[in-house]
Design a protein around this motif. Structure first.
Motif, short mmCIF file in Angstrom:
data_model
loop_
_atom_site.label_atom_id
_atom_site.label_comp_id
_atom_site.label_asym_id
_atom_site.label_seq_id
_atom_site.Cartn_x
_atom_site.Cartn_y
_atom_site.Cartn_z
N ASP A 264 -32.52 89.14 -40.57
CA ASP A 264 -33.25 90.16 -39.99
C ASP A 264 -32.20 90.57 -38.74
O ASP A 264 -32.38 91.76 -38.13
N TRP A 265 -31.35 89.70 -38.20
CA TRP A 265 -30.74 90.11 -36.91
C TRP A 265 -29.93 91.12 -36.84
O TRP A 265 -29.17 91.50 -38.14
N SER A 266 -29.55 91.93 -35.83
CA SER A 266 -28.73 93.06 -35.85
C SER A 266 -27.33 92.83 -36.00
O SER A 266 -26.75 91.72 -35.79
N GLY A 267 -26.89 93.66 -37.21
CA GLY A 267 -25.27 93.62 -37.18
C GLY A 267 -24.76 92.55 -38.32
O GLY A 267 -23.72 92.41 -38.53
N ILE A 268 -25.69 91.71 -38.94
CA ILE A 268 -25.26 90.82 -40.02
C ILE A 268 -24.47 91.69 -41.11
O ILE A 268 -24.91 92.78 -41.35
N TYR A 269 -23.65 91.07 -41.46
CA TYR A 269 -22.76 91.77 -42.69
C TYR A 269 -22.29 90.71 -43.60
O TYR A 269 -22.34 89.60 -43.66
N LEU A 270 -22.00 91.42 -45.05
CA LEU A 270 -21.31 90.69 -45.82
C LEU A 270 -20.23 91.29 -46.53
O LEU A 270 -20.03 92.71 -46.26
N CYS B 18 -27.31 95.28 -29.34
CA CYS B 18 -27.61 95.80 -30.62
C CYS B 18 -26.99 97.21 -31.08
O CYS B 18 -26.83 97.51 -32.10
N GLY B 19 -26.42 97.82 -29.72
CA GLY B 19 -25.97 99.39 -30.22
C GLY B 19 -26.90 100.29 -30.28
O GLY B 19 -26.74 101.70 -30.80
N TYR B 20 -28.18 100.28 -29.40
CA TYR B 20 -28.95 101.09 -29.71
C TYR B 20 -28.54 102.16 -28.67
O TYR B 20 -27.86 102.12 -27.75
N SER C 57 -25.31 99.30 -34.82
CA SER C 57 -24.73 98.02 -34.36
C SER C 57 -23.03 98.07 -34.48
O SER C 57 -22.42 97.39 -33.71
N TYR C 58 -22.59 98.79 -35.51
CA TYR C 58 -21.11 98.79 -35.83
C TYR C 58 -20.47 99.45 -34.64
O TYR C 58 -19.29 99.05 -34.47
N LYS C 59 -21.15 100.34 -33.80
CA LYS C 59 -20.41 100.90 -32.85
C LYS C 59 -20.62 100.31 -31.41
O LYS C 59 -20.46 100.79 -30.49
N ALA C 60 -21.11 99.26 -31.52
CA ALA C 60 -21.53 98.57 -30.06
C ALA C 60 -20.29 97.64 -29.56
O ALA C 60 -19.22 97.51 -30.49
N PHE C 61 -20.20 97.40 -28.41
CA PHE C 61 -19.18 96.88 -27.78
C PHE C 61 -18.69 95.70 -28.38
O PHE C 61 -17.69 95.52 -28.48
N GLY C 62 -19.53 94.77 -28.89
CA GLY C 62 -19.38 93.57 -29.40
C GLY C 62 -18.40 93.67 -30.83
O GLY C 62 -17.43 93.22 -30.84
#
Length: 368
Positions: free
Chosen positions: A56-62, A163-165, A183-188
């Motif tokens: 459930d965490w924001s930004g998790i990817y595969l 989170c990129g909100y 989240s893809y567009k967040a600074f992290g």
């Protein structure tokens, strides 16, 4: 014959309930369970006994490689989450996962051959927990493990900004709407892409180190102090810290602590903040930690700089985001959060300091 037909319908219904309806309905497809070794997950996930994977965490990817003309997934969600779908490095669509298990097309009409899938969660944990049961491929197609995984990993601990909100909005007056979170567009993630690193976002909107945005007392009972230790954002199941080890941790907290009265004292704020740093040390060892003072956080800037200066920890660092870089018109989105342009500016301002701390060279590339 009626009994046979009834049994067949019952079997199909059970398959749909448990995430295997597509495989039962179409025998001309290849179905691969979500926990296949060919699929690389980045982030805190739970592998289930039936081969499904929940998170459930924001930004998790595969990431995975696949052959064939198309790919789909069978997935469910406790609420409603959105995902970015990248094929061969290009964003091809956004997909929604909500409610009971269903089959969702990720890409089709690709042309036969080998393709690379990146599926990334746009929205955060409070929007629900996603469970992926399987991936559905063309007949005789296969999944293969990616061969080019990054050798670096950055973890970002933070709040709605992490989170990129608001990254998908230019309207500062827009009330909370999860559909403008990406989240893809967040600074992290922007920073991670620039430095060729994997990333994890341990972040939740409204959270502080000592006090959450909507609390009526100066020190909240449950903040990122506690969430950092969890497998899921929205569940208190402990995380074993055995799925990855970051090379760098960046903490971006403090905005919510001081956004509303009553506000924590310096001692209260730093006591909670130090507990987060202590947890990072206990779980990840002597990893470099950068404490990032937020935009407009004058008090937090003073407190964190003082804490780092007195810590006697050569791997604990401090940097402050500069509010003078942010244009109130073009750089802010929903509820006065930085939009994508604002996040790019934040990332660009942090790149030189990360390069200094980590001894990572600064490649000649666009920050995006």
């Amino acid at each position: 014959m009626k009994k046979l037909a009834l049994a067949t319908l019952l079997f199909a219904a059970l398959g749909l309930e448990h995430g295997y309806g597509y495989a039962a309905a179409q025998s001309d497809k290849e179905v691969v369970k979500a926990d296949s070794k060919a699929i690389r997950y980045v982030g805190r996930i739970k592998r289930l006994p039936d081969g499904a994977v929940s998170f459930d965490w924001s930004g998790i990817y595969l990431q995975t490689l696949f052959t064939g003309n198309s790919i789909a997934m069978n997935a469910s969600d406790t609420k409603y989450n959105e995902f970015n779908v990248f094929i061969d490095g290009k964003l091809v669509r956004k997909v929604d996962v909500k409610g009971a298990a269903t089959t969702i097309t990720l890409a089709d009409s690709l042309g036969f051959g080998q393709h690379k899938l990146l599926l990334q969660k746009r929205t955060e944990g409070m929007e629900g927990r996603t469970t992926i049961y399987s991936f559905v491929l063309d007949k005789s197609a296969q999944l293969f493990e990616c061969y080019d995984a990054p050798k670096r990993h950055i973890e970002f601990v933070g709040n709605s900004i992490t989170c990129g909100y608001g990254t998908e909005s230019n309207d500062v007056n827009l009330p909370y709407n999860p559909r403008v979170e990406n989240s893809y567009k967040a600074f992290g993630p922007i920073l991670a892409r620039y430095f060729d690193a994997d990333y994890t976002l341990i972040s939740h909107s409204g959270q502080g180190a000592a006090k959450n945005w909507d609390d009526k007392k100066p020190v909240s009972d449950y903040t990122m102090r506690e969430r950092f230790l969890q497998l899921f954002d929205e569940d208190k199941e402990p995380y074993k810290f055995d799925q990855y080890h970051p090379d760098l941790v960046m903490i971006g907290l403090g905005t919510n602590d001081y956004s509303r009265d009553p506000k924590p004292s310096k001692e209260q704020f730093l006591d909670s903040y130090k507990k987060i740093v202590k947890s990072i040390r206990e779980k990840y060892g002597n990893v470099p930690v950068i404490c990032v003072a937020p935009l407009g956080g004058d008090a937090v800037k003073e407190y964190l700089k003082d804490m780092v200066d007195k810590a006697g920890d050569s791997n604990l660092h401090f940097v402050a985001l500069d509010n003078s870089y942010i244009d109130q018109g073009q750089d802010l989105g929903a509820s006065y959060h930085p939009n994508y342009n604002g996040h790019r500016k934040m990332a660009m301002s942090l790149i030189p300091y990360i390069s200094k701390v980590m001894k990572w060279t600064m490649p000649l590339r666009v920050v995006e």
